[in-house]
Design an enzyme around this catalytic site. Structure first.
Site, PDB file in Angstrom:
ATOM      1  CG  HIS A   1      -1.944   1.118   1.165  1.00 42.11           C
ATOM      2  ND1 HIS A   1      -2.964   1.129   0.235  1.00 42.11           N
ATOM      3  CD2 HIS A   1      -2.101   2.240   1.907  1.00 42.11           C
ATOM      4  CE1 HIS A   1      -3.716   2.203   0.423  1.00 42.11           C
ATOM      5  NE2 HIS A   1      -3.207   2.899   1.431  1.00 42.11           N
TER       6      HIS A   1
ATOM      7  CG  HIS B   1      -1.509   6.871  -0.792  1.00 42.71           C
ATOM      8  ND1 HIS B   1      -2.544   6.589  -1.670  1.00 42.71           N
ATOM      9  CD2 HIS B   1      -1.916   6.415   0.419  1.00 42.71           C
ATOM     10  CE1 HIS B   1      -3.532   5.998  -1.009  1.00 42.71           C
ATOM     11  NE2 HIS B   1      -3.170   5.868   0.256  1.00 42.71           N
TER      12      HIS B   1
ATOM     13  CE1 TYR C   1      -5.730  10.701  -3.465  1.00 43.62           C
ATOM     14  CE2 TYR C   1      -5.451   8.421  -2.789  1.00 43.62           C
ATOM     15  CZ  TYR C   1      -5.315   9.775  -2.534  1.00 43.62           C
ATOM     16  OH  TYR C   1      -4.732  10.201  -1.355  1.00 43.62           O
TER      17      TYR C   1
ATOM     18  CG  HIS D   1     -10.364   6.830  -1.493  1.00 43.48           C
ATOM     19  ND1 HIS D   1     -10.901   7.249  -0.291  1.00 43.48           N
ATOM     20  CD2 HIS D   1      -9.080   7.279  -1.515  1.00 43.48           C
ATOM     21  CE1 HIS D   1      -9.984   7.925   0.381  1.00 43.48           C
ATOM     22  NE2 HIS D   1      -8.873   7.960  -0.340  1.00 43.48           N
TER      23      HIS D   1
ATOM     24  NE  ARG E   1     -13.069   8.668   4.888  1.00 44.69           N
ATOM     25  CZ  ARG E   1     -12.118   9.160   4.124  1.00 44.69           C
ATOM     26  NH1 ARG E   1     -12.344  10.255   3.402  1.00 44.69           N
ATOM     27  NH2 ARG E   1     -10.943   8.572   4.031  1.00 44.69           N
TER      28      ARG E   1
ATOM     29  CG  HIS F   1      -7.979   3.851   2.051  1.00 42.03           C
ATOM     30  ND1 HIS F   1      -8.006   4.857   1.111  1.00 42.03           N
ATOM     31  CD2 HIS F   1      -6.679   3.547   2.224  1.00 42.03           C
ATOM     32  CE1 HIS F   1      -6.772   5.156   0.736  1.00 42.03           C
ATOM     33  NE2 HIS F   1      -5.943   4.366   1.394  1.00 42.03           N
TER      34      HIS F   1
ATOM     35  CD  GLU G   1      -6.518   5.849   7.333  1.00 35.06           C
ATOM     36  OE1 GLU G   1      -5.378   6.313   7.514  1.00 35.06           O
ATOM     37  OE2 GLU G   1      -7.098   5.904   6.230  1.00 35.06           O
TER      38      GLU G   1
ATOM     39  CG  HIS H   1      -5.520   1.941   7.022  1.00 32.72           C
ATOM     40  ND1 HIS H   1      -4.184   2.114   7.302  1.00 32.72           N
ATOM     41  CD2 HIS H   1      -5.794   2.771   5.976  1.00 32.72           C
ATOM     42  CE1 HIS H   1      -3.661   3.018   6.486  1.00 32.72           C
ATOM     43  NE2 HIS H   1      -4.611   3.428   5.661  1.00 32.72           N
TER      44      HIS H   1
ATOM     45  CG  ASP I   1      -0.952   4.736   4.131  1.00 34.89           C
ATOM     46  OD1 ASP I   1      -1.269   5.243   3.040  1.00 34.89           O
ATOM     47  OD2 ASP I   1      -1.677   4.827   5.136  1.00 34.89           O
TER      48      ASP I   1
END
Length: 441
Positions: free
Chosen positions: A56, A58, A118, A204, A207, A231, A234, A268, A319
């Site tokens: 994972h 970003h 993303y 994602h 949310r 995700h 979290e 997570h 992450d």
């Protein structure tokens, strides 16, 4: 050209062994035996383990390291700072930054990265001439750093439950899951047949993707036999909003819409109910723990051992890249559990090393990696056993509970040596990072 490596020690499927000979032809291991060094063999002093999988990532978050620690705050205030960096990137600057970040990963023994991607469009939300330009930049960056990559193209449609995208978020969205799937299909077609790239998918979070849109993302993953990541739980606030809106936890929402299973990964999974644990374990969904980020953002400590015992394979990710060190991530799973339980001995070193290797690669669509065995990807990571951290230690315990990324001195990735004597083939990675991040600031 066939190559032969002689490992002073190696971590094999049956455990640590002395005097291990690994023969490599192209990208694959052709034989693993034991014996004295053959003539012409490349010697690897220390202990050699399979390549590590960062499940994972970003990549652009690396620009925030050391820049978000002043003053009080929480995940949500950190997120605002993350959005500021996201708004400044374009395909060229993202290539420069990601290439340096992936080179840092290589120096830490990582040979495959799962990029949860993303940053799709221009800052104003308009697609680039090639709508997948940012994704292509990440693949190129990984290749130039010497890593395989699972590009987990992320569906991101709302700024919160029932809230439209706004500000920096507008570049993340495709409008709806159908338009996301068309773009993702083009990405998958582009990399079809290229063995070093897996075109996967991601939801994602609850949310950012309404439940009615989730089945299209899951269907993409099923159709392409690709990984599907998300995700999950979290933050407690995320759980509370999800239960209020849908009368279900995030895990339950994903389960009800076909997003759990052996190809899926819940990232997570920090704040779970007992029913959530049973759903993730019973569906054999991978769970990616990211302890250095979870503690940096004050997220909490997830129930890793309970999940594993219920049947969920555990993987590891860096992450936000507050630290890039999968040995630290691995031991943190044990050490954090000690803090939460006030007891020791939850995990064996071999279990944690498997999370960093075979389980992580499998969760990214590379099930034939992460093991030193005939036919596997030729990934060999050699850790010094004579540093001030590792001296006197041996076997998997030395790697998981003593070593740091700084103890990696040689990395062979897909049959190609990309780190030698602790240095990456691309040059001064610290300078590359400083220049890429400085340009953004």
């Amino acid at each position: 050209m066939p190559l032969t490596y002689w490992c002073e020690q190696a971590w094999l499927p049956d455990g640590a062994a002395e005097s291990v000979i690994v023969e490599v032809d192209g990208e694959r291991i052709t034989a693993v035996t034991q014996g004295p060094p053959p003539p012409g063999a490349l010697r690897l002093p220390g202990i050699t383990v399979p390549g590590l999988a960062n499940a994972h990532s970003h990549a652009f978050h690396r620009a925030l390291r050391g820049a978000t620690q002043t003053g009080r705050g929480d995940f949500w205030t950190w997120r605002d700072q993350m959005y500021e960096i996201a708004a400044r990137l374009d395909p060229d600057s993202y290539l420069t930054l990601a290439r340096a970040v992936y080179a840092e990963m290589a120096m830490a023994g990582i040979t495959c990265v799962g990029e949860f991607h993303y940053l799709h469009h221009a800052p104003d939300g308009r697609p680039y001439a090639d709508p997948n330009a940012m994704g292509h930049a990440l693949v190129r960056a990984a290749r130039e750093a010497g890593l395989r990559v699972a590009l987990l193209d992320t569906c991101y449609l709302t700024g919160g439950i029932g809230t439209p995208l706004a500000g920096a978020q507008v570049r993340f969205g495709d409008g709806d899951a159908e338009r996301w799937a068309r773009r993702a299909d083009d990405l998958a077609a582009h990399y079809s047949g290229q063995p070093d790239v897996v075109a996967g998918a991601a939801i994602h979070s609850v949310r950012a993707v309404p439940p009615e849109q989730m089945p299209l993302v899951a269907e993409f993953a099923h159709r392409h036999a690709a990984p599907l990541h998300a995700h999950v739980s979290e933050q407690r606030a995320e759980n509370a909003a999800c239960v209020e809106r849908y009368a279900a936890t995030p895990v339950q929402v994903l389960h009800e819409h076909g997003a759990l299973g052996p190809r899926s990964t819940a990232v997570h999974a920090t704040h779970l109910t007992d029913a959530d644990v049973e759903l993730l374990g019973g569906s054999r969904t991978h769970v990616c723990m990211c302890p250095t980020t979870e503690r940096d953002l004050a997220d909490g400590i997830g129930p890793a051992r309970r999940l594993f015992d219920e049947g969920a394979p555990i993987t590891l990710g860096s992450d936000s890249h507050a630290v890039i060190d999968l040995f630290e991530e691995a031991r943190a799973v044990e050490l954090d559990e000690r803090l939460a339980s006030e007891k020791r001995g939850h995990w064996r070193a071999a279990e944690l090393l498997t999370a960093a290797t075979a389980a992580g690669h499998a969760s990214l669509g590379f099930p034939d990696a992460g093991v030193l065995a005939e036919g596997a990807w030729a990934d060999l990571v050699t850790v010094r056993l004579d540093s001030v951290r590792t001296a006197g230690a041996t076997g998997a315990e030395a790697v998981v509970f003593a070593a740091t990324a700084a103890d990696v001195h040689s990395v062979v990735s897909s049959g190609r040596q990309i780190v030698a004597d602790g240095h990456h083939i691309s040059g001064n990675v610290g300078q590359m990072l400083a220049e890429a991040i400085g340009a953004l600031r």
